[in-house]
Design a protein around this motif. Structure first.
Motif, PDB file in Angstrom:
ATOM      1  N   ASN A   1       0.812  -1.216   0.000  1.00 62.70           N
ATOM      2  CA  ASN A   1       0.000   0.000   0.000  1.00 62.70           C
ATOM      3  C   ASN A   1       0.848   1.269   0.000  1.00 62.70           C
ATOM      4  O   ASN A   1       0.432   2.282  -0.562  1.00 62.70           O
TER       5      ASN A   1
ATOM      6  N   HIS B   1       4.472   0.678  -3.458  1.00 56.97           N
ATOM      7  CA  HIS B   1       3.534   1.487  -4.235  1.00 56.97           C
ATOM      8  C   HIS B   1       4.128   2.848  -4.569  1.00 56.97           C
ATOM      9  O   HIS B   1       4.223   3.264  -5.734  1.00 56.97           O
TER      10      HIS B   1
ATOM     11  N   SER C   1      -4.692   0.513 -12.615  1.00 59.50           N
ATOM     12  CA  SER C   1      -4.929  -0.164 -11.342  1.00 59.50           C
ATOM     13  C   SER C   1      -6.416  -0.287 -11.053  1.00 59.50           C
ATOM     14  O   SER C   1      -6.869  -1.268 -10.460  1.00 59.50           O
TER      15      SER C   1
ATOM     16  N   SER D   1      -0.798  -0.845  -6.115  1.00 56.56           N
ATOM     17  CA  SER D   1      -2.019  -0.187  -5.643  1.00 56.56           C
ATOM     18  C   SER D   1      -3.208  -1.128  -5.728  1.00 56.56           C
ATOM     19  O   SER D   1      -4.026  -1.203  -4.800  1.00 56.56           O
TER      20      SER D   1
END
Length: 307
Positions: A96, A100, A123, A183
Motif C-alpha cells: 500500500n 507502491h 490499477s 495499488s
C-alpha cells in the motif's frame, strides 16, 4: 427513511459512497502536480533516489501518525484479532505504501504528470477484474467487461503518436505500471485488513509503517531535502493532507462495499491529474490525453450505470 435504512452506515449509502469516493479521487488527482512541484521546490533531481524516498516517506509516515491520532481521539479499537495478523498488516504496508510509492515517485520524476496520471488508471480496472474473481460480492457481468475494455483502451491511447508526444520508457511508464499493480494489490487486501483490525487504525499503521519503510532506505542512500523552504513545506503539508483524506475515505469504503463498485471511481483520478498537471506545471496537453481521459470516464459510467 425506513428503520433498516437508518441502521445502514453512512459509508454504505449510495449517495455518500459516491461523494466520499469522488472526494478521494479528486484529492489524489491533485497529488501529481504537487509532487513534481515539491521536487522542484526542494531541489530534488531525477537522479536523487534517496531524496525521493525520504520525501515520500515523510509524507506517508506523518499521514499515518495523523490517522492513528484521530483514531485514538475518536476511541477506535486498536486491538488486533491475532498476533499473527501483524504479518498481514506489514504486507499491506509494503504494497500500500512502500513499494507502491517508491515506484510512483521514481516513475513520476521521469514522466509528465498528465501521462502518469492516465497510465496509473490501469490499477482501477485491475481491481475490478480481480475483485470479481476473489469476492462473492463482486460478480462479473457484461457491463464490467465493457467498462474494463474501454478503460484499458484509454491506457493504450497513451502510446499513440510520434516521439515528440512521448513514447514508452521503463524508468517512467514502467515504474508507474508497477505502482499501479501494487495499488491494485493493496486495494484487494483492504477487505482482509478490516477483518483483522479497525480499518482506520489499519490504514494508519499501513501508512506509518510503509512511510518508515521509505524513510530508512532514503537515509541509508544519503537522501536529503537540499532546499527546505516555507513554500516547499506547504506543498508537503498539502500532500500529507491528501494521503490522510484519500486513504481514510477509500479504505473505509472498500471495507464495507463491493470492491469494484468503489475502486472504479478512481478512473477519475487521471482526468483530475491530467488537468491539474497541465494547469500547474504548464505541461503540453496532447489530444491523446483528452481521449484517454474520456475513455476512462466512460468505463466508470458503464460499470456504475446499472442494468
Amino acid at each position: 427513511m425506513s428503520s433498516e435504512q437508518k441502521n445502514i452506515s453512512i459509508f454504505q449509502r449510495p449517495l455518500w459512497v459516491s461523494i466520499f469516493a469522488l472526494t478521494a479521487a479528486i484529492v489524489w488527482g491533485w497529488a501529481y502536480p504537487l509532487i513534481k512541484m515539491g521536487f522542484a521546490e526542494f531541489q530534488i533531481t531525477t537522479e536523487m533516489t534517496g531524496s525521493k524516498m525520504l520525501f515520500a516517506g515523510i509524507r506517508f509516515f506523518m499521514s499515518g501518525v495523523i490517522i492513528l491520532a484521530l483514531a485514538h481521539h475518536t476511541k477506535k479499537d486498536f486491538k488486533i484479532r491475532e498476533k499473527s495478523d501483524w504479518w498481514y498488516i506489514l504486507l499491506f504496508a509494503l504494497f500500500n505504501t512502500t513499494l507502491h510509492y517508491a515506484f510512483f515517485y521514481f516513475g513520476l520524476s521521469h514522466s509528465d504528470g498528465a501521462r502518469a496520471a492516465i497510465l496509473n488508471s490501469m490499477s482501477t480496472f485491475t481491481v475490478v477484474i480481480f475483485a470479481c474473481l476473489l469476492f462473492q460480492s463482486d460478480k462479473m457481468d457484461i457491463r464490467k467487461i465493457w467498462g474494463c475494455v474501454i478503460g484499458f483502451a484509454g491506457i493504450l491511447m497513451l502510446n499513440l503518436g510520434g516521439a515528440e508526444q512521448g513514447s514508452f520508457t521503463w524508468l517512467g511508464d514502467g515504474m508507474i505500471i508497477l505502482n499501479a499493480l501494487c495499488s491494485a494489490t493493496a486495494s484487494l487486501m483492504t477487505r482482509g485488513l478490516s477483518k483483522r483490525i479497525d480499518i482506520f487504525v489499519g490504514t494508519g499503521y499501513g501508512l506509518a509503517i510503509g512511510g518508515a519503510g521509505l524513510i530508512l532506505p532514503g537515509i541509508f542512500c544519503e537522501g536529503t531535502l537540499p532546499n527546505v523552504t516555507l513554500y516547499g513545506c506547504f506543498i508537503l503539508l498539502l500532500l500529507i493532507g491528501i494521503s490522510t483524506t484519500g486513504f481514510a475515505l477509500y479504505n473505509k469504503l472498500l471495507s464495507c462495499n463491493p470492491v469494484g463498485k468503489v475502486a472504479i471511481y478512481n478512473s477519475l483520478i487521471p482526468v483530475v491529474g491530467a488537468i491539474t498537471s497541465c494547469l500547474c506545471l504548464q505541461e503540453p496537453f496532447y489530444w491523446k490525453y483528452v481521449l484517454a481521459g474520456a475513455l476512462a470516464t466512460l468505463g466508470i459510467f458503464i460499470i456504475n450505470k446499472g442494468k
